[in-house]
Design an enzyme around this catalytic site. Structure first.
Site, PDB file in Angstrom:
ATOM      1  N   ARG A 322       0.804  -1.150  -0.125  1.00  0.00           N
ATOM      2  CA  ARG A 322      -0.108  -0.156  -0.009  1.00  0.00           C
ATOM      3  C   ARG A 322       0.879   1.250   0.166  1.00  0.00           C
ATOM      4  NH1 ARG A 322      -2.871  -4.385   1.831  1.00  0.00           N
ATOM      5  NH2 ARG A 322      -4.975  -4.257   2.032  1.00  0.00           N
ATOM      6  N   ASP A 611      -4.493 -15.389   7.384  1.00  0.00           N
ATOM      7  CA  ASP A 611      -3.224 -15.781   6.975  1.00  0.00           C
ATOM      8  C   ASP A 611      -2.349 -16.562   7.956  1.00  0.00           C
ATOM      9  OD1 ASP A 611      -3.343 -14.506   4.447  1.00  0.00           O
ATOM     10  OD2 ASP A 611      -2.411 -12.679   5.108  1.00  0.00           O
TER      11      ASP A 611
HETATM   12  C1  S3P Z   1      -4.252  -9.127   2.254  1.00  0.00           C
HETATM   13  C2  S3P Z   1      -5.662  -9.282   2.472  1.00  0.00           C
HETATM   14  C3  S3P Z   1      -5.975 -10.735   2.633  1.00  0.00           C
HETATM   15  C4  S3P Z   1      -4.551 -11.578   2.897  1.00  0.00           C
HETATM   16  C5  S3P Z   1      -3.439 -11.116   1.875  1.00  0.00           C
HETATM   17  C6  S3P Z   1      -3.092  -9.968   2.124  1.00  0.00           C
HETATM   18  C7  S3P Z   1      -4.081  -7.607   1.860  1.00  0.00           C
HETATM   19  O1  S3P Z   1      -6.443 -11.539   1.557  1.00  0.00           O
HETATM   20  O2  S3P Z   1      -4.909 -13.099   2.797  1.00  0.00           O
HETATM   21  O3  S3P Z   1      -2.280 -12.017   2.298  1.00  0.00           O
HETATM   22  O4  S3P Z   1      -2.886  -7.057   1.970  1.00  0.00           O
HETATM   23  O5  S3P Z   1      -5.286  -6.742   1.837  1.00  0.00           O
HETATM   24  P1  S3P Z   1      -8.088 -11.554   1.045  1.00  0.00           P
HETATM   25  O6  S3P Z   1      -8.448  -9.817   1.102  1.00  0.00           O
HETATM   26  O7  S3P Z   1      -8.353 -12.102  -0.100  1.00  0.00           O
HETATM   27  O8  S3P Z   1      -8.829 -11.852   2.389  1.00  0.00           O
END
Ligand code: S3P
Length: 733
Positions: A322, A611
């Site tokens: 981000r 995660d």
């Molecule tokens: C993330 C959101 C999660 C996570 C991924 C990173 C993020 O995924 O599993 O490792 O940085 O917004 P999802 O939004 O598909 O749950």
């Protein structure tokens, strides 16, 4: 094993020499058109026998065809006549589409026993005299199997090159040819052309006499074999022409900039090139480490002593992505420290570079992003390739939905199986035009130039990535965009937008953003990733006597589900020195070994620990009693099907675990858990690789985990830190 090598030049001869060293017991037959070459190879001990014909050379266990591209078809036809039923054949040609076409023209279809390959030797020398047993050490070999290629044939050929010290990767023939056209064939064509152009000059002797290091470095590859490069240029004609056209356009633009004394344009162009070159250097250094130490693909771990010490795991992946994205869209220079130098976050950096953003670094976790402004992104020249990174693909789709230009997003084989309609559909509600493959997977095609209208979006999946994609697209929409999530998910996008001067209002489960605002550059300090810390939290909890401190860990309440779950299980974790850094809560975590107990994991914690489930399954396997996970169906669509991957892995270790559609039921082995020795698969999934490695700490006779190279996507120094705190961990390529 009986190896036969056809073509005893630099490529074939070096393979003979390397295999001699790796497997002194193998028999090597060699064939070259010239009898003198065969005799020279025999005399040097590179081969045991010289074959009299190509048909004879085909009668071996494994045949390597290493001849110029122009001869491949005839050689292959003769080899396929002479081969035994079990013989595997591979080749070393620099273009793969032409090889597949040649094979199909000989046999009518691609057989299971042929594995197309390309060792990238990176030497401009040629001939038997240049033979070098170390030629492939740390070099890339790309194999391009097709659907009909047998998996065990691919394994055998992969091992053949790895035994010679090479790094082996797999891709499709088409992708190989596109990539090589740009990274190898075009540079050769340019080097030949530059030297040719200069030598047209009557004064060329003088020019060459005064030429300095720049000329030598740039034109070194013009000394390569002309026949070989003629064949390659023609065999990969279409892709090479695309590369030449791209180059010609750039050169014309540069000519105009010089002619019109466009100082800014020249700086932008040269800066961009320099940054790209730095990235290339960083990637090749990481690549070299892959083989030697840091990111090999097989981990061997066994129960050892207590885990102790203080470590800082790498930067948070979500925040690193981000920071680059918002920095790129902001006005001014964003500085990032603690950035995760893993392949996923680098994929985001590279994608923005492709869109004209100047990004310096990363160097020791530091990056400077020269913001292009909210409307400053430029159309990339080619599809954006984001590797294994779902976050890059999904968040970027939100940003790209608001651009004037079209883009295509592609990923590696794991990402290419993951669902993307979940972003395409909500973005469609704002008026974006985003499409996926028929099955909803990448490539993602974003048609730009669509006016976006702020609207309310109700999400059906609890996904921070999808929520973020909508909020980022909302920056480009008229009016207010709001998004309601079915359960709380990580809120880094909301927090960071606030930090960049764009307020995101929150009412219950809904976040609101106004379109048409500008972002102001910020300084971002990325905390250590709690998702990476989780492997050590569980490891120290399950290894008796452990006492470990993890420093500067991000403790955003939308990420700390793992702490709450571990505490429910009876883990001994203390937060020390809690503080706030750049809008995110941070603290040090002290974890000591403890007796864990099985629990029913509360549904509300599932998205907050999404995660961390692979390693939480390992904690459950070492707990007393049963642990039950429900409402975690999202695990089935991560980098692998994480429920199945963990059920397979832990069952092989003797754990009683049953997968359900949305979770698992795990029968813990309690304080005395002793796992069986086994070889298990990580399925190209970084978190499965690390979770199963942690499980190995309770296996007295050790566990071998295959397919771990993707650990580099999120945790590049995992092996080093794991060993530092006391993991009994060996690794190999
Ligand atoms: C993330 C959101 C999660 C996570 C991924 C990173 C993020 O995924 O599993 O490792 O940085 O917004 P999802 O939004 O598909 O749950």
């Amino acid at each position: 094993m009986h190896l036969s090598v056809i073509g005893l030049g630099l490529i074939g001869g070096s393979s003979c020499a390397a295999i001699r060293g790796a497997h002194p017991d193998w028999t090597i037959t060699g064939y070259a058109r010239s009898i003198a070459t065969r005799e020279a190879a025999l005399a040097r001990g590179l081969i045991d026998h010289a074959a009299d014909s190509l048909e004879d050379a085909g009668a071996a266990d494994l045949v390597l065809i290493a001849v110029p591209m122009g001869q491949f078809r005839d050689v292959f036809a003769a080899v396929s006549r002479g081969r035994h039923a079990h013989t595997l054949v591979t080749d070393a040609g620099s273009t793969k589409g032409s090889v597949v076409a040649d094979v199909e023209s000989v046999l009518g279809a691609m057989p299971a026993w042929f594995v197309p390959g390309h060792p990238i030797a990176g030497s401009e020398q040629s001939g038997l005299d240049a033979t070098n047993a170390e030629l492939y050490v740390d070099h890339q070999v790309i194999l391009t199997p097709v659907t009909s290629t047998a998996a065990d044939a691919v394994d055998t050929v992969t091992a053949f090159w790895r035994d010679q010290g090479a790094r082996v990767s797999h891709m499709t023939p088409t992708r190989h040819d596109e990539v090589l056209a740009l990274t190898s064939h075009l540079p050769h064509v340019l080097a030949f052309t530059l030297v040719h152009a200069l030598s047209d000059d009557d004064e060329h002797l003088d020019i060459f006499r005064y030429a300095a290091g720049g000329f030598r470095d740039f034109t070194r590859i013009a000394g390569s074999d002309p026949v070989m490069w003629r064949d390659i240029a023609l065999a990969n004609q279409a892709a090479v022409l695309v590369g030449i056209d791209r180059f010609a356009d750039r050169l014309t633009q540069l000519r105009t900039m010089i002619a019109s004394a466009d100082q800014d344009g020249l700086i932008r162009s040269f800066e961009r090139a320099r940054a790209a070159r730095e990235l290339f250097k960083a990637l090749s250094e990481q690549g070299a480490q892959h083989v030697t130490e840091s990111h090999p693909s097989v981990f061997q771990v066994r129960a050892g002593g207590a885990l102790t010490g203080r470590i800082r795991v790498p930067g948070d992946k979500s925040i690193s992505h981000r920071a680059v994205m918002l920095g790129a869209l902001a006005d001014g220079v964003t500085t990032i420290t603690g950035f995760l130098e893993g392949e996923d976050a680098i994929a985001t950096v590279q994608a923005f570079r492709e869109m004209g953003v100047v990004i310096e670094g990363p160097t020791e976790g530091q990056i400077r992003v020269h913001g292009a402004g909210i409307d400053g992104l430029k159309a990339p020249q080619a599809p954006l390739y984001v590797g294994n990174s779902g976050t890059t693909m999904r968040l970027l789709t939100g940003i790209l939905a608001g651009q004037a230009f079209n883009t295509v997003l592609e990923g590696d084989s794991s990402l290419s199986r993951r669902p993307m309609r979940r972003v395409a559909e909500p973005l469609g509600q704002l008026g974006a035009n985003v499409t996926t493959s028929a099955s909803g997977t990448p490539p993602v095609v974003v048609t730009g130039g669509q006016p976006l209208t702020g609207t309310h979006v109700d999400l059906t999946v609890a996904s921070a990535q999808v929520k973020s994609a909508v909020l980022l697209a909302g920056l480009y929409a008229s009016g207010t965009t709001s998004v309601t999530e079915p359960a709380v998910t990580r809120d880094h996008t909301e927090r960071m937008l606030n930090g960049f001067g764009v307020p995101v209002r929150r009412e219950g489960a809904t976040a609101f953003v106004e379109g048409g605002q500008r972002l102001t550059a910020a300084a971002i300090d990325v905390p250590a990733d709690i998702s990476s810390a989780a492997f050590f939290l569980v490891a120290a909890s399950i290894v008796p006597g452990s006492d470990l401190t993890l420093e500067h860990v991000g403790l955003n309440p939308t990420r700390t589900g793992v702490l709450e779950i571990l505490k429910l299980m009876g883990a001994d974790i203390t937060v020390l020195n809690p503080r706030e850094v750049g809008g995110e809560p941070v603290g040090d975590l002290r974890v000591r070994a403890s007796a864990l107990r099985g629990v029913e994991i509360p549904a509300s914690l599932v998205p907050l620990a999404i995660d961390e489930f692979p390693v939480l399954f390992v904690a459950a396997a070492c707990a007393t009693g049963v642990t039950c996970v429900q409402g975690a169906e999202e695990l089935r669509v991560k980098e692998s099907d994480r429920i199945q991957s963990m059920v397979d892995g832990l069952s092989a270790l003797g754990v009683q675990i049953e997968g359900t559609p949305d979770g698992a039921v795990i029968q813990g082995q309690g304080l005395d858990a002793r796992f069986r020795s086994a070889e298990v698969q990580a399925h190209e999934d970084h978190r499965i690789a690390m979770a199963l490695t942690v499980a190995g700490l309770r296996a007295p006779d050790g566990v071998i985990v295959h397919d771990c190279a993707n650990v580099a996507t999120s945790f590049p120094n995992f092996i080093g830190l794991a060993r530092q705190v006391g993991f009994a961990l060996d690794v190999r390529a």
